[in-house]
Enzyme design. Structure first.
Site, PDB file in Angstrom:
ATOM      1  N   LYS A  78       0.860  -1.198   0.099  1.00  0.00           N
ATOM      2  CA  LYS A  78       0.002  -0.084   0.086  1.00  0.00           C
ATOM      3  C   LYS A  78       0.756   1.424  -0.080  1.00  0.00           C
ATOM      4  O   LYS A  78       0.646   1.991  -0.941  1.00  0.00           O
ATOM      5  CB  LYS A  78      -0.953   0.106   1.053  1.00  0.00           C
ATOM      6  CG  LYS A  78      -1.942   1.042   1.179  1.00  0.00           C
ATOM      7  CD  LYS A  78      -2.790   1.079   2.263  1.00  0.00           C
ATOM      8  CE  LYS A  78      -2.317   0.273   3.517  1.00  0.00           C
ATOM      9  NZ  LYS A  78      -1.297   1.311   4.423  1.00  0.00           N
ATOM     10  N   THR A 109       3.933   1.378  -0.991  1.00  0.00           N
ATOM     11  CA  THR A 109       4.687   1.533  -2.030  1.00  0.00           C
ATOM     12  C   THR A 109       3.841   1.968  -3.078  1.00  0.00           C
ATOM     13  O   THR A 109       4.487   2.904  -4.253  1.00  0.00           O
ATOM     14  CB  THR A 109       5.300   0.109  -2.590  1.00  0.00           C
ATOM     15  OG1 THR A 109       5.931  -0.502  -1.404  1.00  0.00           O
ATOM     16  CG2 THR A 109       6.168   0.092  -3.635  1.00  0.00           C
ATOM     17  N   ARG A 139       2.514   8.512   6.837  1.00  0.00           N
ATOM     18  CA  ARG A 139       2.844   8.538   8.293  1.00  0.00           C
ATOM     19  C   ARG A 139       4.256   8.308   8.486  1.00  0.00           C
ATOM     20  O   ARG A 139       4.962   7.654   7.735  1.00  0.00           O
ATOM     21  CB  ARG A 139       1.882   7.493   8.987  1.00  0.00           C
ATOM     22  CG  ARG A 139       0.494   7.662   8.870  1.00  0.00           C
ATOM     23  CD  ARG A 139      -0.325   6.514   9.667  1.00  0.00           C
ATOM     24  NE  ARG A 139       0.072   5.586   8.695  1.00  0.00           N
ATOM     25  CZ  ARG A 139      -0.508   4.253   9.164  1.00  0.00           C
ATOM     26  NH1 ARG A 139      -1.002   3.955  10.456  1.00  0.00           N
ATOM     27  NH2 ARG A 139      -0.309   3.096   8.350  1.00  0.00           N
ATOM     28  N   LYS A 174       7.769  -5.814  10.829  1.00  0.00           N
ATOM     29  CA  LYS A 174       7.331  -5.180   9.721  1.00  0.00           C
ATOM     30  C   LYS A 174       8.419  -4.734   8.888  1.00  0.00           C
ATOM     31  O   LYS A 174       8.171  -4.621   7.789  1.00  0.00           O
ATOM     32  CB  LYS A 174       6.401  -3.957  10.240  1.00  0.00           C
ATOM     33  CG  LYS A 174       5.693  -3.198   8.880  1.00  0.00           C
ATOM     34  CD  LYS A 174       4.498  -2.547   9.407  1.00  0.00           C
ATOM     35  CE  LYS A 174       3.822  -1.546   8.404  1.00  0.00           C
ATOM     36  NZ  LYS A 174       4.747  -0.689   7.595  1.00  0.00           N
ATOM     37  N   ALA A 179      -3.480   1.652  12.841  1.00  0.00           N
ATOM     38  CA  ALA A 179      -4.819   1.976  12.297  1.00  0.00           C
ATOM     39  C   ALA A 179      -5.625   0.904  13.008  1.00  0.00           C
ATOM     40  O   ALA A 179      -6.825   0.851  12.568  1.00  0.00           O
ATOM     41  CB  ALA A 179      -4.976   1.513  11.018  1.00  0.00           C
ATOM     42  N   PHE A 188      -3.490   0.112   7.101  1.00  0.00           N
ATOM     43  CA  PHE A 188      -3.814  -1.548   6.910  1.00  0.00           C
ATOM     44  C   PHE A 188      -5.073  -1.591   5.833  1.00  0.00           C
ATOM     45  O   PHE A 188      -5.047  -0.945   4.940  1.00  0.00           O
ATOM     46  CB  PHE A 188      -4.523  -2.017   8.246  1.00  0.00           C
ATOM     47  CG  PHE A 188      -3.359  -2.431   9.128  1.00  0.00           C
ATOM     48  CD1 PHE A 188      -2.281  -2.956   8.910  1.00  0.00           C
ATOM     49  CD2 PHE A 188      -3.543  -1.748  10.348  1.00  0.00           C
ATOM     50  CE1 PHE A 188      -0.935  -3.124   9.748  1.00  0.00           C
ATOM     51  CE2 PHE A 188      -2.260  -1.756  11.446  1.00  0.00           C
ATOM     52  CZ  PHE A 188      -1.210  -2.643  10.969  1.00  0.00           C
ATOM     53  N   PHE A 204       3.805  -8.688  -9.065  1.00  0.00           N
ATOM     54  CA  PHE A 204       4.757  -9.642  -8.629  1.00  0.00           C
ATOM     55  C   PHE A 204       5.344 -10.219  -9.723  1.00  0.00           C
ATOM     56  O   PHE A 204       4.331 -10.629 -10.541  1.00  0.00           O
ATOM     57  CB  PHE A 204       4.466 -10.520  -7.537  1.00  0.00           C
ATOM     58  CG  PHE A 204       4.691  -9.768  -6.000  1.00  0.00           C
ATOM     59  CD1 PHE A 204       5.522 -10.349  -5.132  1.00  0.00           C
ATOM     60  CD2 PHE A 204       3.823  -8.726  -5.655  1.00  0.00           C
ATOM     61  CE1 PHE A 204       5.593  -9.759  -3.849  1.00  0.00           C
ATOM     62  CE2 PHE A 204       3.729  -8.433  -4.385  1.00  0.00           C
ATOM     63  CZ  PHE A 204       4.482  -8.538  -3.483  1.00  0.00           C
ATOM     64  N   TRP A 226       7.154  -0.945  -8.536  1.00  0.00           N
ATOM     65  CA  TRP A 226       8.273  -1.520  -7.515  1.00  0.00           C
ATOM     66  C   TRP A 226       9.528  -1.683  -8.068  1.00  0.00           C
ATOM     67  O   TRP A 226      10.644  -1.421  -7.897  1.00  0.00           O
ATOM     68  CB  TRP A 226       7.688  -2.699  -6.956  1.00  0.00           C
ATOM     69  CG  TRP A 226       8.687  -3.248  -5.800  1.00  0.00           C
ATOM     70  CD1 TRP A 226       8.854  -2.906  -4.645  1.00  0.00           C
ATOM     71  CD2 TRP A 226       9.819  -4.278  -6.149  1.00  0.00           C
ATOM     72  NE1 TRP A 226       9.765  -3.831  -4.062  1.00  0.00           N
ATOM     73  CE2 TRP A 226      10.418  -4.356  -4.696  1.00  0.00           C
ATOM     74  CE3 TRP A 226      10.606  -4.770  -7.089  1.00  0.00           C
ATOM     75  CZ2 TRP A 226      11.654  -5.222  -4.663  1.00  0.00           C
ATOM     76  CZ3 TRP A 226      11.589  -5.541  -7.243  1.00  0.00           C
ATOM     77  CH2 TRP A 226      12.185  -5.894  -6.160  1.00  0.00           C
TER      78      TRP A 226
END
Length: 559
Positions: A74, A76, A97, A108, A276, A304, A384, A412
């Site tokens: 998210k 990214t 954030r 994480k 969140a 999230f 991916f 990405w």
């Protein structure tokens, strides 16, 4: 750079511009930037105050399906979309954030994006950054110290030490501090009582900093924090302890938004960091509203999945700040959809179109939920290399049947050039002006009905349970004038239910509310559901074990 470079290696190779050049892109004069080194700065409040009469740009929310170990990307995608809009010639700013140290050293990893869609300086963002979290921790714990000190010196406010609401905080995952006994050791140390620690990102002070509009609003909200209750059940506020002035002094610099840049030099505001799953999960109102005055498009994210982050973004942040989102992006990956369709992480490499189709139920739920708020949405398929054409087609076909569009994104690997199709779709949605944003429930709805509304309309629960103590507490707060506040649901981020292992799109489940907390300063009521903790613990093998300095003095293992 290695052929398969890590995120941190890509970030180190970035060709960053001086932060004054980044500010100039948004029209911020250098004298209104407070530099923290060469590549980050805070934006002065005097400059921000002078922007109030400017028109707002388009606000775009990036949200996602429920997170899985397979990854969704998210942040990214948020960063990549900002770069993609800039590549289309749009004046754009990103708002995300700050990272909490707890997850960074837990499991994480980084919180600045990934691959060729990152905000830099990546190491600084994931560690101490500009010291905002330290200031929030200090301000919160100053209040806690002044509370205990007041009781020690005679308790003129008649505080019932059995009903102290304020816990202490620290920005680290430490399960040993969830429940503690304070003031042991004799009369000189005060009156013993049970208490505990929350993680800093769950602090009401964090929520207040992220919802306040200026320093005077910050001080007022800090004064409204309920720290304890008297024997007659009347609240004791931080202002009764005369604490809000000193707390504001500690938060004076932290209140100013932080300006940094992406790998492609797109301006990015990184400010505030409430979780969140246990808080409202959005960057600061001050950063977002400032960006909207300076840019034509502002891309922000909510924490999230859309069931937690987007709902709170709409029902708390947008409601309180008067924001009107123009469009939304729901991020999904084929891998995560396969996990939602019942595939184990170890088996994600094999093509499984049926599992993708089954997992699309989770995506469909989130997409429909965003639509409940009147905000048009597009799906971003974060690509991916192992995704097959048949699997991608299963997603795009399913979304098309819902009357929406899914766009494959390769930011990405390719940066802005891999996400311009999504950027073009977002521009079309935003400029069409079809958004008709409406919160899920009205202010005047009773508190428990608000909780039920979120649980039944967003989570598709069949029932919400709470014992008499919780129900009576909510009624008491309504009688004291807090019934108009929105609710902030604290539950697992991994599922629509309160069971983190229940993926997909379950219906008819029960949401148990075990506790409610009044955040009067922030302006919401927290409903703690299931087994969710406000102080996380470290995993059996924390990522901290792999983080170290190499021989060149560089951070290794952060992400």
């Amino acid at each position: 750079m290695p052929e398969f470079a890590s995120d941190i290696e890509i970030a180190r190779a970035a060709r960053k511009k001086p932060i004054q050049e980044i500010g100039a892109r948004l029209g911020i004069p250098p004298e209104h930037l407070l530099p923290y080194g060469h590549d980050k700065a805070k934006v002065g409040q005097e400059f921000i105050a002078g922007l109030k009469d400017r028109p707002d740009g388009h606000l775009v929310l990036v949200t996602a399906i429920n997170p899985t170990p397979a990854g969704e990307g998210k942040t990214t995608t948020t960063v990549g979309l900002g770069d993609g809009l800039a590549a289309l010639g749009k004046n754009v700013a990103i708002c995300i954030r700050e990272a909490s140290l707890g997850p960074c050293f837990g499991m994480k990893g980084g919180a600045a994006g990934g691959g060729h869609a990152q905000v830099v300086p990546m190491e600084d963002m994931n560690l101490h950054f500009t010291g905002d979290f330290h200031a929030i921790t200090s301000a919160h714990n100053l209040l806690a110290a002044m509370l205990d000190n007041h009781v020690y010196w005679g308790n003129a406010l008649d505080i019932d030490v059995r009903r102290v609401a304020l816990r202490r905080v620290m920005d680290m995952n430490d399960r040993a501090l969830r429940g503690i006994v304070t003031s042991l050791g004799g009369v000189a140390n005060g009156f013993p009582r049970e208490s505990g620690f929350d993680i800093t990102v769950a602090s009401e002070v964090m929520a207040i900093l992220c919802l306040a509009t200026d320093l005077s609003d910050l001080e007022r909200r800090l004064g409204d924090i309920i720290v304890a209750w008297r024997r007659d059940r009347t609240p004791v506020y931080a202002r009764d302890l005369k604490a809000e002035g000193a707390m504001t002094v500690l938060l004076k610099d932290a209140m100013q938004p932080n300006l940094v840049q992406t790998l492609e030099n797109t301006p990015a505001f990184v400010h505030g960091g409430p979780f969140a799953n246990i808080a409202h999960g959005c960057n600061s109102v001050m950063a977002t509203t400032t960006a909207l005055k300076l840019a034509d498009f502002v891309v922000t994210e909510a924490g999230f999945g859309a069931d937690l982050g987007a709902e709170k973004f709409f029902d708390i942040k947008c409601r309180k700040a008067g924001l009107k989102p123009a469009a939304a992006v729901v991020v999904a990956t084929v891998r995560a959809l396969k996990m939602n369709g019942g595939v184990a992480k170890a088996d994600l490499g094999a093509e499984n179109v049926d599992a993708v189709r089954a997992g699309c139920a989770n995506l469909e739920r989130h997409l429909n939920n965003v639509g409940r708020f009147g905000v048009p949405a597009v799906v971003a398929i974060n690509h991916f290399t192992g995704d097959t054409e048949a699997e991608i087609a299963a997603v795009t076909d399913h979304v098309s049947q819902l009357g929406a569009k899914a766009v494959v994104c390769r930011h990405w690997a390719d940066g802005s050039s891999g996400i311009t199709d999504l950027a073009s779709e977002v521009v079309a949605l935003a400029e069409a002006g079809s958004a008709d944003f409406t919160p899920l429930y009205p202010d005047e709805m009773p508190l428990f009905e608000k909780i039920e509304t979120v649980a039944k309309k967003i989570y598709h629960a069949g029932d919400v349970t709470a014992d008499a103590k919780v129900l009576n507490q909510l009624k008491e707060w309504e009688a004291q004038g807090y019934g108009h506040l929105p609710v902030c649901m604290a539950k697992t981020q991994y599922s629509f239910t309160t069971d983190p292992n229940h993926r997909g799109a379950p219906e008819g489940h029960v949401v148990p509310v075990r506790e409610v907390r009044l955040s009067a300063g922030a302006g919401f009521v927290v409903a703690i559901c299931g087994d969710i903790m406000t102080m996380p613990g470290l995993p059996s093998v924390p990522s901290a074990e792999s983080i170290r300095l190499n021989d060149a003095g560089e951070v290794e293992g952060l992400f």
